[in-house]
Write a protein that holds these residues in place. Structure first.
Motif, PDB file in Angstrom:
ATOM      1  N   LEU A   1       0.830  -1.155   0.068  1.00  0.00           N
ATOM      2  CA  LEU A   1      -0.145   0.055   0.023  1.00  0.00           C
ATOM      3  C   LEU A   1       0.794   1.221   0.030  1.00  0.00           C
ATOM      4  CD1 LEU A   1      -2.806   1.375   0.239  1.00  0.00           C
ATOM      5  CD2 LEU A   1      -2.626   1.076   2.817  1.00  0.00           C
ATOM      6  N   VAL A   2       1.801   1.350   0.778  1.00  0.00           N
ATOM      7  CA  VAL A   2       2.748   2.561   1.113  1.00  0.00           C
ATOM      8  C   VAL A   2       3.401   2.787  -0.398  1.00  0.00           C
ATOM      9  CG1 VAL A   2       5.102   3.332   1.927  1.00  0.00           C
ATOM     10  CG2 VAL A   2       3.286   2.175   3.444  1.00  0.00           C
ATOM     11  N   PHE A   3       3.890   1.743  -1.071  1.00  0.00           N
ATOM     12  CA  PHE A   3       4.611   2.079  -2.514  1.00  0.00           C
ATOM     13  C   PHE A   3       3.740   2.245  -3.507  1.00  0.00           C
ATOM     14  CE2 PHE A   3       7.855   0.281   0.364  1.00  0.00           C
ATOM     15  CZ  PHE A   3       8.609   1.307   0.235  1.00  0.00           C
ATOM     16  N   SER A   4       2.421   1.615  -3.392  1.00  0.00           N
ATOM     17  CA  SER A   4       1.278   1.973  -4.385  1.00  0.00           C
ATOM     18  C   SER A   4       0.881   3.442  -4.349  1.00  0.00           C
ATOM     19  CB  SER A   4       0.304   1.270  -4.117  1.00  0.00           C
ATOM     20  OG  SER A   4      -0.842   1.489  -4.774  1.00  0.00           O
ATOM     21  N   VAL A   5       0.743   3.993  -3.044  1.00  0.00           N
ATOM     22  CA  VAL A   5       0.522   5.273  -2.832  1.00  0.00           C
ATOM     23  C   VAL A   5       1.382   6.139  -3.305  1.00  0.00           C
ATOM     24  CG1 VAL A   5       0.398   7.122  -1.162  1.00  0.00           C
ATOM     25  CG2 VAL A   5      -0.934   4.983  -0.861  1.00  0.00           C
ATOM     26  N   LEU A   6       2.896   5.869  -3.509  1.00  0.00           N
ATOM     27  CA  LEU A   6       3.696   6.751  -3.941  1.00  0.00           C
ATOM     28  C   LEU A   6       3.627   6.852  -5.353  1.00  0.00           C
ATOM     29  CD1 LEU A   6       6.916   5.797  -1.641  1.00  0.00           C
ATOM     30  CD2 LEU A   6       5.467   7.848  -1.739  1.00  0.00           C
ATOM     31  N   SER A   7       3.364   5.800  -6.061  1.00  0.00           N
ATOM     32  CA  SER A   7       3.420   5.699  -7.314  1.00  0.00           C
ATOM     33  C   SER A   7       2.103   6.211  -7.873  1.00  0.00           C
ATOM     34  CB  SER A   7       3.196   3.994  -7.758  1.00  0.00           C
ATOM     35  OG  SER A   7       3.185   4.055  -9.407  1.00  0.00           O
ATOM     36  N   GLU A   8       0.874   6.176  -7.216  1.00  0.00           N
ATOM     37  CA  GLU A   8      -0.278   6.779  -7.861  1.00  0.00           C
ATOM     38  C   GLU A   8      -0.063   8.225  -7.570  1.00  0.00           C
ATOM     39  OE1 GLU A   8      -5.040   6.533  -7.036  1.00  0.00           O
ATOM     40  OE2 GLU A   8      -3.652   5.026  -5.931  1.00  0.00           O
ATOM     41  N   HIS A   9       0.467   8.767  -6.433  1.00  0.00           N
ATOM     42  CA  HIS A   9       0.780  10.028  -6.215  1.00  0.00           C
ATOM     43  C   HIS A   9       1.412  10.820  -7.309  1.00  0.00           C
ATOM     44  CE1 HIS A   9       1.585  13.490  -3.496  1.00  0.00           C
ATOM     45  NE2 HIS A   9       2.700  13.702  -4.242  1.00  0.00           N
ATOM     46  N   ILE A  10       2.631  10.239  -7.663  1.00  0.00           N
ATOM     47  CA  ILE A  10       3.148  10.934  -8.942  1.00  0.00           C
ATOM     48  C   ILE A  10       2.408  10.767 -10.130  1.00  0.00           C
ATOM     49  CG2 ILE A  10       5.097  10.744 -10.207  1.00  0.00           C
ATOM     50  CD1 ILE A  10       5.773  11.804  -7.711  1.00  0.00           C
ATOM     51  N   GLY A  11       1.596   9.652 -10.256  1.00  0.00           N
ATOM     52  CA  GLY A  11       0.561   9.499 -11.608  1.00  0.00           C
ATOM     53  C   GLY A  11      -0.372  10.584 -11.704  1.00  0.00           C
ATOM     54  N   PHE A  12      -0.905  11.043 -10.621  1.00  0.00           N
ATOM     55  CA  PHE A  12      -1.731  12.090 -10.389  1.00  0.00           C
ATOM     56  C   PHE A  12      -1.201  13.531 -10.606  1.00  0.00           C
ATOM     57  CE2 PHE A  12      -5.385   9.439  -8.779  1.00  0.00           C
ATOM     58  CZ  PHE A  12      -6.276  10.106  -9.073  1.00  0.00           C
ATOM     59  N   SER A  13      -0.043  13.453 -10.290  1.00  0.00           N
ATOM     60  CA  SER A  13       0.549  15.065 -10.486  1.00  0.00           C
ATOM     61  C   SER A  13       1.017  15.027 -11.969  1.00  0.00           C
ATOM     62  CB  SER A  13       2.038  14.880  -9.735  1.00  0.00           C
ATOM     63  OG  SER A  13       1.999  15.069  -8.341  1.00  0.00           O
TER      64      SER A  13
ATOM     65  N   ASN B   1      -5.433   4.750  -0.150  1.00  0.00           N
ATOM     66  CA  ASN B   1      -4.604   4.529  -1.547  1.00  0.00           C
ATOM     67  C   ASN B   1      -5.031   5.583  -2.341  1.00  0.00           C
ATOM     68  OD1 ASN B   1      -2.766   3.051  -3.225  1.00  0.00           O
ATOM     69  ND2 ASN B   1      -4.450   2.718  -4.567  1.00  0.00           N
ATOM     70  N   ALA B   2      -6.255   6.006  -2.561  1.00  0.00           N
ATOM     71  CA  ALA B   2      -6.542   6.868  -3.546  1.00  0.00           C
ATOM     72  C   ALA B   2      -6.348   8.269  -3.179  1.00  0.00           C
ATOM     73  CB  ALA B   2      -8.111   6.630  -3.786  1.00  0.00           C
ATOM     74  N   GLY B   3      -6.482   8.326  -1.965  1.00  0.00           N
ATOM     75  CA  GLY B   3      -6.345   9.785  -1.159  1.00  0.00           C
ATOM     76  C   GLY B   3      -4.841  10.404  -1.315  1.00  0.00           C
ATOM     77  N   GLY B   4      -4.074   9.279  -0.968  1.00  0.00           N
ATOM     78  CA  GLY B   4      -2.501   9.580  -1.191  1.00  0.00           C
ATOM     79  C   GLY B   4      -2.220   9.850  -2.692  1.00  0.00           C
ATOM     80  N   GLY B   5      -2.839   9.025  -3.467  1.00  0.00           N
ATOM     81  CA  GLY B   5      -2.933   9.527  -5.022  1.00  0.00           C
ATOM     82  C   GLY B   5      -3.395  10.873  -5.472  1.00  0.00           C
ATOM     83  N   ASN B   6      -4.439  11.151  -5.001  1.00  0.00           N
ATOM     84  CA  ASN B   6      -5.257  12.578  -5.133  1.00  0.00           C
ATOM     85  C   ASN B   6      -4.230  13.577  -4.694  1.00  0.00           C
ATOM     86  OD1 ASN B   6      -8.741  11.247  -4.422  1.00  0.00           O
ATOM     87  ND2 ASN B   6      -7.169  10.874  -6.085  1.00  0.00           N
ATOM     88  N   VAL B   7      -3.399  13.285  -3.647  1.00  0.00           N
ATOM     89  CA  VAL B   7      -2.789  14.494  -3.152  1.00  0.00           C
ATOM     90  C   VAL B   7      -1.992  14.965  -4.073  1.00  0.00           C
ATOM     91  CG1 VAL B   7      -1.046  15.102  -1.604  1.00  0.00           C
ATOM     92  CG2 VAL B   7      -2.890  13.873  -0.598  1.00  0.00           C
ATOM     93  N   GLY B   8      -1.571  14.160  -5.176  1.00  0.00           N
ATOM     94  CA  GLY B   8      -0.575  14.741  -6.160  1.00  0.00           C
ATOM     95  C   GLY B   8      -1.193  15.854  -7.066  1.00  0.00           C
ATOM     96  N   VAL B   9      -2.505  16.031  -7.017  1.00  0.00           N
ATOM     97  CA  VAL B   9      -3.007  17.007  -7.653  1.00  0.00           C
ATOM     98  C   VAL B   9      -2.591  18.549  -6.955  1.00  0.00           C
ATOM     99  CG1 VAL B   9      -5.240  18.237  -8.379  1.00  0.00           C
ATOM    100  CG2 VAL B   9      -5.122  15.828  -8.616  1.00  0.00           C
ATOM    101  N   PRO B  10      -3.003  18.501  -5.838  1.00  0.00           N
ATOM    102  CA  PRO B  10      -2.390  19.940  -5.107  1.00  0.00           C
ATOM    103  C   PRO B  10      -0.925  20.127  -4.958  1.00  0.00           C
ATOM    104  CG  PRO B  10      -3.368  18.356  -3.392  1.00  0.00           C
ATOM    105  CD  PRO B  10      -3.662  17.801  -4.848  1.00  0.00           C
ATOM    106  N   VAL B  11      -0.276  18.933  -4.935  1.00  0.00           N
ATOM    107  CA  VAL B  11       1.101  19.030  -4.617  1.00  0.00           C
ATOM    108  C   VAL B  11       1.715  19.680  -5.952  1.00  0.00           C
ATOM    109  CG1 VAL B  11       3.447  17.590  -4.688  1.00  0.00           C
ATOM    110  CG2 VAL B  11       1.569  17.384  -3.038  1.00  0.00           C
ATOM    111  N   VAL B  12       1.218  19.103  -7.306  1.00  0.00           N
ATOM    112  CA  VAL B  12       1.917  19.713  -8.502  1.00  0.00           C
ATOM    113  C   VAL B  12       1.410  21.102  -8.584  1.00  0.00           C
ATOM    114  CG1 VAL B  12      -0.121  19.214 -10.041  1.00  0.00           C
ATOM    115  CG2 VAL B  12       2.148  19.253 -11.100  1.00  0.00           C
ATOM    116  N   GLN B  13       0.210  21.515  -8.034  1.00  0.00           N
ATOM    117  CA  GLN B  13      -0.110  22.803  -7.995  1.00  0.00           C
ATOM    118  C   GLN B  13       0.598  23.873  -7.073  1.00  0.00           C
ATOM    119  OE1 GLN B  13      -4.079  22.268  -7.164  1.00  0.00           O
ATOM    120  NE2 GLN B  13      -4.909  22.058  -9.215  1.00  0.00           N
ATOM    121  N   LEU B  14       1.129  23.242  -5.996  1.00  0.00           N
ATOM    122  CA  LEU B  14       2.136  23.849  -5.082  1.00  0.00           C
ATOM    123  C   LEU B  14       3.564  24.134  -5.927  1.00  0.00           C
ATOM    124  CD1 LEU B  14       1.321  22.313  -1.817  1.00  0.00           C
ATOM    125  CD2 LEU B  14       1.124  24.781  -2.358  1.00  0.00           C
ATOM    126  N   VAL B  15       3.902  22.946  -6.597  1.00  0.00           N
ATOM    127  CA  VAL B  15       5.164  23.215  -7.295  1.00  0.00           C
ATOM    128  C   VAL B  15       4.996  24.208  -8.449  1.00  0.00           C
ATOM    129  CG1 VAL B  15       6.872  21.965  -8.862  1.00  0.00           C
ATOM    130  CG2 VAL B  15       5.804  20.798  -7.115  1.00  0.00           C
TER     131      VAL B  15
END
Length: 469
Positions: A47-59, A177-191
Motif C-alpha cells: 500500500l505504501v509504495f502503491s500510494v507513492l506511485s499513484e501520487h506521482i501519476g496524479f501529479s 490509496n486513492a487519497g494519497g494519489g489524489n494529493v498529487g493534484v495539489p502538490v503539483v499545483q504547489l510546485v
C-alpha cells in the motif's frame, strides 16, 4: 507451507515457484490467522509504495492544470482553448483506465506499477520540451494528451490494492490509496506556485523537470518492495463479467458525481479564477491547491465513515451536501463575490473527497452481497466478491473520470457563451440531484435491490462475508 513463506513470495503452487519477479502464490486476507501472522504487514508495505506511485501519476495527469496558468497573452490561446487543453488529459486518462485494469491481471500488480511509473517520463519530458511561446496549439494538444497516462495509474493501483485487503478494511485501505494519489493534484499545483513565485511565469519548464527524477525513484522503489499476487493474474474475463452487472454502471454514475467533480474542479479551478475573477497566474496558483488538498486528505475519512455507517448512507448525505454547496457557488458566481465563491468551492472539494471514499467502499460490499444472493457462501463468496469488485473498479474509475471531462467542457461552453461559469454550475447541481435520487432508489429505498442484497449478506457469517453497501 507457512504463512510467512506464502506472504514473502517464496512459496509456489504445487511446488512451483514463479520466476522473474516477486510473486505471492497464496493470499487469503479473510483468514484472520494469515492476516495477523504476515498478511497485514505485506499488504501495508504494498500500500505504501502503491500510494507513492499513484501520487506521482496524479501529479503528471494534472500537470496541464498548472501549465495553462503560465500561458500568458504571448501564447495566443484564449480561455476556451485552455479549458480544452485541460480536458484532453482527462479524456485520455479515463480511457486508459480500462486497459490499466487488465494490466494487473496480465502482468502482476508490482510489475505493472514499475512499467506505468516509467511511462510517466514520456509526458513529463515532452511537456518540458514544448512549453514555450510559439509552439503550435495542435502540438500542445498532443503533449497534453500524453499526460493522460498518469490517469490510468489509478485504476491499476486500486485494483491491485483491493486484492490485498480483507473486506472489513477495504474502505480505509482504498481510501488511503486513492487519497494519497489524489494529493498529487495539489502538490503539483504547489510546485507550480513555487516556480511562479520564485522563477516567474516565464519558466514553466521547471515544473515537469522537478518530476522526472522522482518518477525514476518511485519506479525503483516499486520494483524493490512491491509484490505480485498470483491468485489475481490471468483473469481478464472478470472485467467482462463486471461489465454485465448493472451495479457497475450505477456505481459509475455515482462516481461521475464524486470523483468526476474532484478531478474536473481540480483541473479547472485556476482557470475559473483567472477567467471569472481576473486573478493573475500567481494569485490563481496560490488559491487552487487548498481545495484539492482537503479533498484528497478526506478521502480516507470517507472510506472510514463508510466502513462504520455504510457506504450508501454516507454517499447519499454527501450528494445532498454537494448540491447545497453548489447552490452557494451559483449565488456567489452570479453576485461576483470571490470570498463566498471560495468558501463554497472549498466545501465542494471537501465533499468530493468524502464521497470518493464512500463510493469506493460500496463497490466490494455490493459484489460481496451479490455473491450471497447467488447462493455462494464462505470462501466462494469472498473470491467472487474480490474478483468482480477488482474488475469493476477499473471500469467505474474510467467512467467516473469522464465526469472531469464533462466539467471542463461545461466550463468551456459556459465561459464561451456567457463569460461566466454560472450556467455550468447549474448543470452540476442537476447532476447531484440525480445522483442523490439514484443512491436512495437503488441502495437505501426499503425493498430496493441494494437493500435486499445487504440484508441477504448480513444473514451470513458476519466476520467473513457481511457486506454493508
Amino acid at each position: 507451507m507457512t504463512d510467512e513463506a506464502a506472504a514473502d513470495g517464496r512459496a509456489g503452487t504445487g511446488g512451483r515457484t514463479r520466476r522473474g519477479g516477486r510473486w505471492i502464490e497464496r493470499w487469503d486476507p479473510e483468514d484472520a490467522g494469515f492476516w495477523a501472522a504476515s498478511g497485514e504487514r505485506v499488504a501495508r508495505r504494498n500500500l505504501v509504495f502503491s500510494v507513492l506511485s499513484e501520487h506521482i501519476g496524479f501529479s503528471v495527469w494534472s500537470l496541464w492544470s498548472v501549465m495553462v496558468l503560465f500561458m500568458g497573452p504571448d501564447y495566443g490561446i484564449d480561455p476556451a482553448g485552455k479549458f480544452f487543453l485541460v480536458a484532453v488529459p482527462t479524456l485520455v486518462g479515463s480511457v486508459l483506465r480500462v486497459p490499466y485494469t487488465f494490466a494487473v491481471a496480465l502482468f502482476g500488480g508490482r510489475n505493472w506499477t514499475v512499467v506505468s511509473a516509467l511511462l510517466l517520463l514520456v509526458p513529463t519530458l515532452a511537456t518540458a520540451w514544448v512549453m514555450t511561446p510559439g509552439t503550435s496549439y495542435p502540438t500542445f494538444l498532443v503533449v497534453a494528451a500524453l499526460a493522460g497516462v498518469g490517469g490510468g495509474n489509478f485504476a491499476s493501483s486500486m485494483t491491485n490494492i483491493n486484492a490485498f485487503y480483507p473486506l472489513r478494511k477495504k474502505g480505509w485501505a482504498l481510501g488511503l490509496n486513492a487519497g494519497g494519489g489524489n494529493v498529487g493534484v495539489p502538490v503539483v499545483q504547489l510546485v507550480g506556485l513555487l516556480v511562479i513565485g520564485t522563477a516567474g511565469a516565464a519558466q514553466p519548464r521547471l515544473v515537469p523537470l522537478v518530476y522526472a527524477p522522482l518518477i525514476v525513484v518511485v519506479a525503483v522503489l516499486a520494483a524493490r518492495f512491491m509484490d505480485n499476487l498470483g491468485p489475481v493474474t490471468h483473469d481478464t474475463g472478470a472485467a467482462r463479467d463486471a461489465a454485465r452487472e448493472p451495479h457497475t454502471w450505477v456505481m459509475s454514475l455515482l462516481y461521475v458525481g464524486t470523483f468526476g467533480s474532484f478531478i474536473g474542479y481540480s483541473f479547472a479551478f485556476g482557470l475559473v479564477l483567472q477567467s471569472q475573477f481576473g486573478r493573475t497566474p500567481l494569485q490563481a496558483a496560490s488559491l487552487t491547491f487548498a481545495g484539492p488538498l482537503l479533498g484528497s486528505l478526506l478521502r480516507p475519512v470517507g472510506g472510514r465513515l463508510a466502513d462504520r455507517f455504510g457506504g450508501a448512507r454516507i454517499t447519499l448525505g454527501n450528494f445532498v451536501a454537494m448540491a447545497a454547496a453548489t447552490g452557494v457557488v451559483i449565488r456567489a458566481s452570479a453576485a461576483g463575490s470571490l470570498p463566498v465563491f471560495l468558501a463554497g468551492f472549498t466545501a465542494l472539494f471537501v465533499l468530493t473527497g468524502i464521497g470518493n471514499g464512500s463510493t469506493y467502499k460500496m463497490i466490494p460490499g455490493i459484489f460481496q452481497a451479490q455473491a450471497v444472493r447467488r447462493g455462494l457462501a464462505g470462501e466462494a463468496a469472498v473470491a467472487y466478491g474480490r474478483r468482480l469488485s477488482g474488475a469493476a473498479m477499473g471500469l467505474i474509475g474510467a467512467v467516473g473520470a469522464l465526469g472531469g471531462l464533462g466539467i471542463n467542457l461545461a466550463f468551456r461552453q459556459s465561459f464561451g457563451a456567457t463569460g461566466s461559469g454560472t450556467p455550468a454550475f447549474v448543470s452540476f447541481l442537476a447532476c447531484y440531484a440525480v445522483c442523490s435520487a439514484v443512491t436512495w432508489a437503488v441502495y437505501l429505498r426499503p425493498g430496493g435491490h441494494g437493500a435486499r442484497a445487504g440484508r441477504a449478506a448480513a444473514r451470513e457469517t458476519p466476520a467473513r462475508v457481511r457486506a454493508e453497501v
